[in-house]
Write a protein that holds these residues in place. Sequence first.
Motif, PDB file in Angstrom:
ATOM      1  N   LYS A  90       2.334  -0.899  11.546  1.00 20.49           N
ATOM      2  CA  LYS A  90       2.001  -0.359  10.230  1.00 20.49           C
ATOM      3  C   LYS A  90       1.187  -1.359   9.433  1.00 20.49           C
ATOM      4  CE  LYS A  90       6.001   2.730   9.942  1.00 20.49           C
ATOM      5  NZ  LYS A  90       7.258   3.039   9.231  1.00 20.49           N
ATOM      6  N   LEU A  91       1.486  -2.658   9.596  1.00 20.70           N
ATOM      7  CA  LEU A  91       0.716  -3.678   8.881  1.00 20.70           C
ATOM      8  C   LEU A  91      -0.731  -3.680   9.350  1.00 20.70           C
ATOM      9  CD1 LEU A  91       0.555  -5.940   6.855  1.00 20.70           C
ATOM     10  CD2 LEU A  91       1.368  -7.528   8.608  1.00 20.70           C
ATOM     11  N   GLN A  92      -0.972  -3.528  10.652  1.00 20.62           N
ATOM     12  CA  GLN A  92      -2.342  -3.464  11.143  1.00 20.62           C
ATOM     13  C   GLN A  92      -3.067  -2.250  10.560  1.00 20.62           C
ATOM     14  OE1 GLN A  92      -4.206  -5.714  13.405  1.00 20.62           O
ATOM     15  NE2 GLN A  92      -5.704  -4.479  12.313  1.00 20.62           N
ATOM     16  N   THR A  93      -2.354  -1.123  10.451  1.00 19.34           N
ATOM     17  CA  THR A  93      -2.944   0.070   9.840  1.00 19.34           C
ATOM     18  C   THR A  93      -3.302  -0.187   8.382  1.00 19.34           C
ATOM     19  OG1 THR A  93      -1.702   1.539  11.310  1.00 19.34           O
ATOM     20  CG2 THR A  93      -2.557   2.507   9.282  1.00 19.34           C
ATOM     21  N   LEU A  94      -2.387  -0.820   7.642  1.00 22.69           N
ATOM     22  CA  LEU A  94      -2.662  -1.167   6.248  1.00 22.69           C
ATOM     23  C   LEU A  94      -3.814  -2.156   6.153  1.00 22.69           C
ATOM     24  CD1 LEU A  94       0.926  -1.589   4.727  1.00 22.69           C
ATOM     25  CD2 LEU A  94      -0.732   0.208   4.192  1.00 22.69           C
ATOM     26  N   TYR A  95      -3.870  -3.087   7.094  1.00 22.39           N
ATOM     27  CA  TYR A  95      -4.931  -4.090   7.092  1.00 22.39           C
ATOM     28  C   TYR A  95      -6.292  -3.430   7.324  1.00 22.39           C
ATOM     29  CZ  TYR A  95      -6.853  -8.791   7.845  1.00 22.39           C
ATOM     30  OH  TYR A  95      -7.566  -9.958   7.743  1.00 22.39           O
ATOM     31  N   GLU A 116       0.815   3.190   0.572  1.00 25.60           N
ATOM     32  CA  GLU A 116      -0.525   3.745   0.590  1.00 25.60           C
ATOM     33  C   GLU A 116      -1.331   3.127  -0.558  1.00 25.60           C
ATOM     34  OE1 GLU A 116       0.172   7.894   0.218  1.00 25.60           O
ATOM     35  OE2 GLU A 116       0.839   7.788  -1.865  1.00 25.60           O
ATOM     36  N   TYR A 117      -2.627   3.001  -0.331  1.00 27.37           N
ATOM     37  CA  TYR A 117      -3.475   2.409  -1.356  1.00 27.37           C
ATOM     38  C   TYR A 117      -3.816   3.433  -2.436  1.00 27.37           C
ATOM     39  CZ  TYR A 117      -4.236  -2.099   0.832  1.00 27.37           C
ATOM     40  OH  TYR A 117      -4.046  -3.366   1.320  1.00 27.37           O
ATOM     41  N   GLY A 118      -3.792   2.953  -3.676  1.00 20.24           N
ATOM     42  CA  GLY A 118      -4.246   3.742  -4.806  1.00 20.24           C
ATOM     43  C   GLY A 118      -5.381   3.011  -5.494  1.00 20.24           C
ATOM     44  N   LEU A 119      -6.430   3.749  -5.862  1.00 23.72           N
ATOM     45  CA  LEU A 119      -7.618   3.145  -6.463  1.00 23.72           C
ATOM     46  C   LEU A 119      -7.543   3.184  -7.977  1.00 23.72           C
ATOM     47  CD1 LEU A 119     -10.387   4.740  -4.195  1.00 23.72           C
ATOM     48  CD2 LEU A 119      -9.192   2.572  -3.887  1.00 23.72           C
ATOM     49  N   TYR A 120      -8.047   2.101  -8.602  1.00 24.46           N
ATOM     50  CA  TYR A 120      -8.161   2.028 -10.050  1.00 24.46           C
ATOM     51  C   TYR A 120      -9.616   2.281 -10.456  1.00 24.46           C
ATOM     52  CZ  TYR A 120      -3.607  -0.298  -9.651  1.00 24.46           C
ATOM     53  OH  TYR A 120      -2.299  -0.601  -9.365  1.00 24.46           O
ATOM     54  N   GLU A 121      -9.832   2.498 -11.740  1.00 27.71           N
ATOM     55  CA  GLU A 121     -11.173   2.845 -12.221  1.00 27.71           C
ATOM     56  C   GLU A 121     -12.180   1.714 -12.026  1.00 27.71           C
ATOM     57  OE1 GLU A 121     -10.918   4.172 -16.229  1.00 27.71           O
ATOM     58  OE2 GLU A 121      -9.866   6.036 -15.732  1.00 27.71           O
ATOM     59  N   LEU A 128       8.508  -9.845   4.475  1.00 26.84           N
ATOM     60  CA  LEU A 128       8.896 -10.700   5.599  1.00 26.84           C
ATOM     61  C   LEU A 128       7.878 -10.630   6.730  1.00 26.84           C
ATOM     62  CD1 LEU A 128      12.779 -10.187   5.733  1.00 26.84           C
ATOM     63  CD2 LEU A 128      11.472 -12.032   4.657  1.00 26.84           C
ATOM     64  N   GLU A 129       7.237  -9.487   6.909  1.00 24.22           N
ATOM     65  CA  GLU A 129       6.207  -9.386   7.939  1.00 24.22           C
ATOM     66  C   GLU A 129       4.987 -10.229   7.559  1.00 24.22           C
ATOM     67  OE1 GLU A 129       4.470  -8.866  11.379  1.00 24.22           O
ATOM     68  OE2 GLU A 129       6.507  -8.179  10.951  1.00 24.22           O
ATOM     69  N   LEU A 130       4.615 -10.211   6.289  1.00 25.57           N
ATOM     70  CA  LEU A 130       3.517 -11.058   5.830  1.00 25.57           C
ATOM     71  C   LEU A 130       3.860 -12.534   6.014  1.00 25.57           C
ATOM     72  CD1 LEU A 130       2.598  -9.152   2.529  1.00 25.57           C
ATOM     73  CD2 LEU A 130       1.221  -9.250   4.623  1.00 25.57           C
ATOM     74  N   LEU A 131       5.097 -12.891   5.715  1.00 26.91           N
ATOM     75  CA  LEU A 131       5.532 -14.271   5.912  1.00 26.91           C
ATOM     76  C   LEU A 131       5.490 -14.652   7.388  1.00 26.91           C
ATOM     77  CD1 LEU A 131       6.763 -16.908   4.784  1.00 26.91           C
ATOM     78  CD2 LEU A 131       9.032 -15.851   5.085  1.00 26.91           C
ATOM     79  N   ARG A 132       5.930 -13.761   8.244  1.00 27.85           N
ATOM     80  CA  ARG A 132       5.918 -14.060   9.690  1.00 27.85           C
ATOM     81  C   ARG A 132       4.498 -14.231  10.211  1.00 27.85           C
ATOM     82  NH1 ARG A 132       9.902  -9.581   9.761  1.00 27.85           N
ATOM     83  NH2 ARG A 132      11.973 -10.557   9.621  1.00 27.85           N
ATOM     84  N   ILE A 133       3.558 -13.491   9.628  1.00 27.29           N
ATOM     85  CA  ILE A 133       2.152 -13.684   9.986  1.00 27.29           C
ATOM     86  C   ILE A 133       1.742 -15.119   9.687  1.00 27.29           C
ATOM     87  CG2 ILE A 133      -0.208 -13.126   9.265  1.00 27.29           C
ATOM     88  CD1 ILE A 133       0.795 -10.988  11.056  1.00 27.29           C
ATOM     89  N   ILE A 134       2.067 -15.601   8.491  1.00 27.21           N
ATOM     90  CA  ILE A 134       1.698 -16.952   8.080  1.00 27.21           C
ATOM     91  C   ILE A 134       2.403 -17.994   8.943  1.00 27.21           C
ATOM     92  CG2 ILE A 134       1.979 -18.622   6.191  1.00 27.21           C
ATOM     93  CD1 ILE A 134       1.349 -16.345   4.269  1.00 27.21           C
ATOM     94  N   GLU A 135       3.631 -17.735   9.309  1.00 26.35           N
ATOM     95  CA  GLU A 135       4.401 -18.689  10.115  1.00 26.35           C
ATOM     96  C   GLU A 135       4.019 -18.648  11.591  1.00 26.35           C
ATOM     97  OE1 GLU A 135       8.637 -19.127   7.772  1.00 26.35           O
ATOM     98  OE2 GLU A 135       8.372 -17.366   9.039  1.00 26.35           O
ATOM     99  N   LYS A 187      -0.879 -11.344  16.412  1.00 21.86           N
ATOM    100  CA  LYS A 187      -2.007 -11.544  15.506  1.00 21.86           C
ATOM    101  C   LYS A 187      -2.594 -10.227  15.029  1.00 21.86           C
ATOM    102  CE  LYS A 187      -5.554 -11.903  19.129  1.00 21.86           C
ATOM    103  NZ  LYS A 187      -6.576 -12.788  19.738  1.00 21.86           N
ATOM    104  N   LEU A 188      -3.183 -10.288  13.841  1.00 20.30           N
ATOM    105  CA  LEU A 188      -3.936  -9.165  13.306  1.00 20.30           C
ATOM    106  C   LEU A 188      -5.334  -9.147  13.912  1.00 20.30           C
ATOM    107  CD1 LEU A 188      -2.985  -9.532   9.538  1.00 20.30           C
ATOM    108  CD2 LEU A 188      -2.219  -7.712  11.073  1.00 20.30           C
TER     109      LEU A 188
END
Length: 359
Positions: A4-9, A30-35, A216-223, A228-229
């Motif tokens: 799911k993180l790869q999909t978000l990426y 899900e991403y939401g766009l601002y003006e 925690l998934e973002l942290l594990r990426i850094i660690e 890999k992404l």
Amino acid sequence: MKAKLQTLYNEYHNIKWKRGLTPVHSEPFEYGLYEDDSAGLFLSGHSEETFTNWMSELRPEDPYYGSKPMGKPVLADVFNQLDVYDEQVLYYLLFTLNTTMSIHTHNSYSAMNDFMKNYSFFQLAQLNGLSSLKDEQKRELRDFFFFFYLYTHPVNEETLYACSFSGQDLIHTKTNIKLEHYFSTFHDYYSERLDSYREQILITPHEIQTCKNLTLELLRIIEGKSTKLSMPSEEGLEAVLGLINDVDQMLQIYAENKTLLFDIMRNFLAEPRISPYRDHCFTLLLQNYVSYILYFNFDEIHALVDDFRDTPEWCGIVINKMFTDAIFIQKIMRQSTINITDYPNVMEFFDEETRRFCL
């Protein structure tokens, strides 16, 4: 969560570089766009609450203002070595981590910081799997990228130097608390006591746990604990993206025949199509050359200049982008006490902006 993180990426890059691809459904976020063309990562079904700001009302009071701080950290019963100053630093670290996937509008200065933060995050995801580098080289680059990940967020000096690696674990150096343990406990504490925080928290305990999983998934990426992404594919960028997504391949090509790597750069420059994502990927490739080749032997820059000498316009583009798209190369030169004036063959390709930047 990794898939799911790869999909978000992928979606992050689709929106950020206006690639125009059909959005991919990616619950629970899900991403939401601002003006203003920025974008936030929202919890699915919540039009008002994002992954970044769900905890905004939980920020500890700044202990550096007012009289000597009273009270104790919220998690003091679990982490008795923690004081209110440490608590604030750990909150800033959590916020920095959670904003990695946010999309902002920028001026020229903040755009460079944004590139460098996200470049460093992506490289931290690659390092552990590299076979072409020695363990000590990977540790050097890990510290280098983690420094810039925080520095370009930016964070204050106390937060910048608050953490270190112990093996693959990121720890708060002063207290020896693992960030994974602290962040997990932080989310569990509030999801279990939500009734006491109804004024500050607008999401459910289940949604807090969902946010915890992504944090925690973002942290594990850094660690370096997660697979890999990869940068998303695009027609015509196969060669460039192949080297970005596989640094071992780039280093192998360079070791066997440097010209093959430079030819890939040349072929990109010869391609008339222009788009923000294509330019971003070319910048990634050039900064990989800086980070994985010049970092360990700056004199390799002579090989690049010599190989491009018959196409001085392209040589100028490559050199100036390496020196002005990011400040990695300046940091490398300072670390190794390298003076660019000792490289007149490089300086002859500097444009006015690069001269202002580097001299």
